[in-house]
Design a protein around this motif. Structure first.
Motif, PDB file in Angstrom:
ATOM      1  N   ARG A  31      74.718  17.056 -62.068  1.00  0.00           N
ATOM      2  CA  ARG A  31      75.340  16.795 -63.363  1.00  0.00           C
ATOM      3  C   ARG A  31      74.943  15.393 -63.841  1.00  0.00           C
ATOM      4  NH1 ARG A  31      75.940  21.668 -63.116  1.00  0.00           N
ATOM      5  NH2 ARG A  31      77.907  22.749 -63.333  1.00  0.00           N
ATOM      6  N   PRO A  32      74.744  15.226 -65.144  1.00  0.00           N
ATOM      7  CA  PRO A  32      74.285  13.938 -65.685  1.00  0.00           C
ATOM      8  C   PRO A  32      75.435  12.965 -65.988  1.00  0.00           C
ATOM      9  CG  PRO A  32      74.338  15.562 -67.440  1.00  0.00           C
ATOM     10  CD  PRO A  32      74.748  16.274 -66.185  1.00  0.00           C
ATOM     11  N   PHE A  33      76.156  12.528 -64.967  1.00  0.00           N
ATOM     12  CA  PHE A  33      77.208  11.533 -65.184  1.00  0.00           C
ATOM     13  C   PHE A  33      76.578  10.259 -65.730  1.00  0.00           C
ATOM     14  CE2 PHE A  33      78.667  13.818 -61.241  1.00  0.00           C
ATOM     15  CZ  PHE A  33      79.639  14.586 -61.865  1.00  0.00           C
ATOM     16  N   LYS A  34      77.300   9.607 -66.631  1.00  0.00           N
ATOM     17  CA  LYS A  34      76.836   8.345 -67.215  1.00  0.00           C
ATOM     18  C   LYS A  34      77.905   7.281 -67.018  1.00  0.00           C
ATOM     19  CE  LYS A  34      72.992   9.849 -68.992  1.00  0.00           C
ATOM     20  NZ  LYS A  34      71.800   9.576 -68.222  1.00  0.00           N
ATOM     21  N   THR A  35      77.480   6.055 -66.867  1.00  0.00           N
ATOM     22  CA  THR A  35      78.414   4.943 -66.757  1.00  0.00           C
ATOM     23  C   THR A  35      79.366   4.982 -67.953  1.00  0.00           C
ATOM     24  OG1 THR A  35      76.748   3.622 -65.625  1.00  0.00           O
ATOM     25  CG2 THR A  35      78.593   2.422 -66.623  1.00  0.00           C
ATOM     26  N   GLY A  36      80.649   4.883 -67.685  1.00  0.00           N
ATOM     27  CA  GLY A  36      81.657   4.913 -68.741  1.00  0.00           C
ATOM     28  C   GLY A  36      82.262   6.278 -68.987  1.00  0.00           C
ATOM     29  N   ASP A  37      81.689   7.337 -68.415  1.00  0.00           N
ATOM     30  CA  ASP A  37      82.258   8.673 -68.598  1.00  0.00           C
ATOM     31  C   ASP A  37      83.663   8.738 -68.007  1.00  0.00           C
ATOM     32  OD1 ASP A  37      79.979   9.657 -69.819  1.00  0.00           O
ATOM     33  OD2 ASP A  37      79.345  10.898 -68.115  1.00  0.00           O
ATOM     34  N   ASP A  38      84.513   9.526 -68.646  1.00  0.00           N
ATOM     35  CA  ASP A  38      85.854   9.797 -68.125  1.00  0.00           C
ATOM     36  C   ASP A  38      85.735  10.876 -67.055  1.00  0.00           C
ATOM     37  OD1 ASP A  38      87.285   8.122 -69.994  1.00  0.00           O
ATOM     38  OD2 ASP A  38      86.877   9.645 -71.520  1.00  0.00           O
ATOM     39  N   LEU A  55      81.403   4.392 -62.876  1.00  0.00           N
ATOM     40  CA  LEU A  55      80.830   3.046 -62.836  1.00  0.00           C
ATOM     41  C   LEU A  55      79.316   3.072 -62.678  1.00  0.00           C
ATOM     42  CD1 LEU A  55      83.427   1.249 -60.527  1.00  0.00           C
ATOM     43  CD2 LEU A  55      83.345   1.304 -63.033  1.00  0.00           C
ATOM     44  N   SER A  56      78.768   4.282 -62.588  1.00  0.00           N
ATOM     45  CA  SER A  56      77.317   4.425 -62.455  1.00  0.00           C
ATOM     46  C   SER A  56      76.886   5.714 -63.129  1.00  0.00           C
ATOM     47  CB  SER A  56      76.916   4.467 -60.975  1.00  0.00           C
ATOM     48  OG  SER A  56      77.320   5.684 -60.382  1.00  0.00           O
ATOM     49  N   ASP A  57      75.600   5.778 -63.427  1.00  0.00           N
ATOM     50  CA  ASP A  57      75.010   7.059 -63.784  1.00  0.00           C
ATOM     51  C   ASP A  57      74.931   7.880 -62.499  1.00  0.00           C
ATOM     52  OD1 ASP A  57      74.677   6.006 -66.322  1.00  0.00           O
ATOM     53  OD2 ASP A  57      72.487   5.880 -66.203  1.00  0.00           O
ATOM     54  N   SER A  58      74.640   9.170 -62.632  1.00  0.00           N
ATOM     55  CA  SER A  58      74.478  10.028 -61.457  1.00  0.00           C
ATOM     56  C   SER A  58      73.404   9.468 -60.540  1.00  0.00           C
ATOM     57  CB  SER A  58      74.033  11.433 -61.861  1.00  0.00           C
ATOM     58  OG  SER A  58      75.037  12.090 -62.561  1.00  0.00           O
ATOM     59  N   SER A  89      74.764  15.303 -56.965  1.00  0.00           N
ATOM     60  CA  SER A  89      75.108  14.199 -57.866  1.00  0.00           C
ATOM     61  C   SER A  89      76.207  13.371 -57.229  1.00  0.00           C
ATOM     62  CB  SER A  89      75.605  14.717 -59.216  1.00  0.00           C
ATOM     63  OG  SER A  89      74.567  15.362 -59.916  1.00  0.00           O
ATOM     64  N   ILE A  90      75.949  12.091 -57.150  1.00  0.00           N
ATOM     65  CA  ILE A  90      76.920  11.144 -56.604  1.00  0.00           C
ATOM     66  C   ILE A  90      77.230  10.161 -57.728  1.00  0.00           C
ATOM     67  CG2 ILE A  90      77.300   9.323 -54.909  1.00  0.00           C
ATOM     68  CD1 ILE A  90      74.724  11.895 -54.103  1.00  0.00           C
TER      69      ILE A  90
END
Length: 152
Positions: A31-38, A55-58, A89-90
């Protein structure tokens, strides 16, 4: 920023405690987590239990040794692991609020936040509006009558 609903397995409460303490979460789906995502955490069989911020992108398993994650896995640390067992994804995170489970069913959350997938598809990406609605649940304590725990 996007929001995400992430699953804590019904039999993985210790993983939540360890991940929360170390400020990291991992998923077996890319999954494409981005810094700042809830980030919203759903305890399987219970309900929403926490909100956090990414606190980080994936980070991929190539960028982060999934074997160094703070929790043990059901298959242990075998040399040969099946593809569906590898964390893909971490994300580094800071927990903002943890609460007793907000008493919504998955279907109620799905309908209120207007997404159409089941819990087995999680992590589920939320649009900005849905993420705002979910954040408000944690701010108001709506859905339960027990006190919230503020994280510092």
């Amino acid at each position: 920023m996007a929001g995400w609903i992430l699953i804590v397995g019904a039999d993985s409460s210790e993983n939540w405690a360890l991940g929360r303490g170390d400020g990291i979460w991992a998923t077996k789906k890319s999954r494409p987590f981005k810094t700042g995502d809830d980030l919203f955490f759903w305890q399987a069989g219970s309900g929403l239990i926490a909100t956090a911020v990414a606190l980080s992108d994936s980070l991929s398993s190539a960028e982060y040794d999934y074997r160094s994650l703070p929790w043990p896995d059901r298959w242990g640390f075998r040399e040969q692991v099946r593809e569906n067992e590898i964390y893909k994804s971490i994300v580094e995170m800071r927990v903002l609020k943890e609460t007793s489970p907000l008493s919504f069913s998955w279907n109620e959350v799905r309908d209120a936040l207007d997404f159409r997938t089941g819990a087995n598809a999680a992590p589920v990406q939320l649009d900005d509006q849905a993420s705002s609605v979910a954040k408000a649940w944690f701010d108001t304590g709506f859905g339960h009558d027990q006190p919230d725990i503020e994280m510092t």
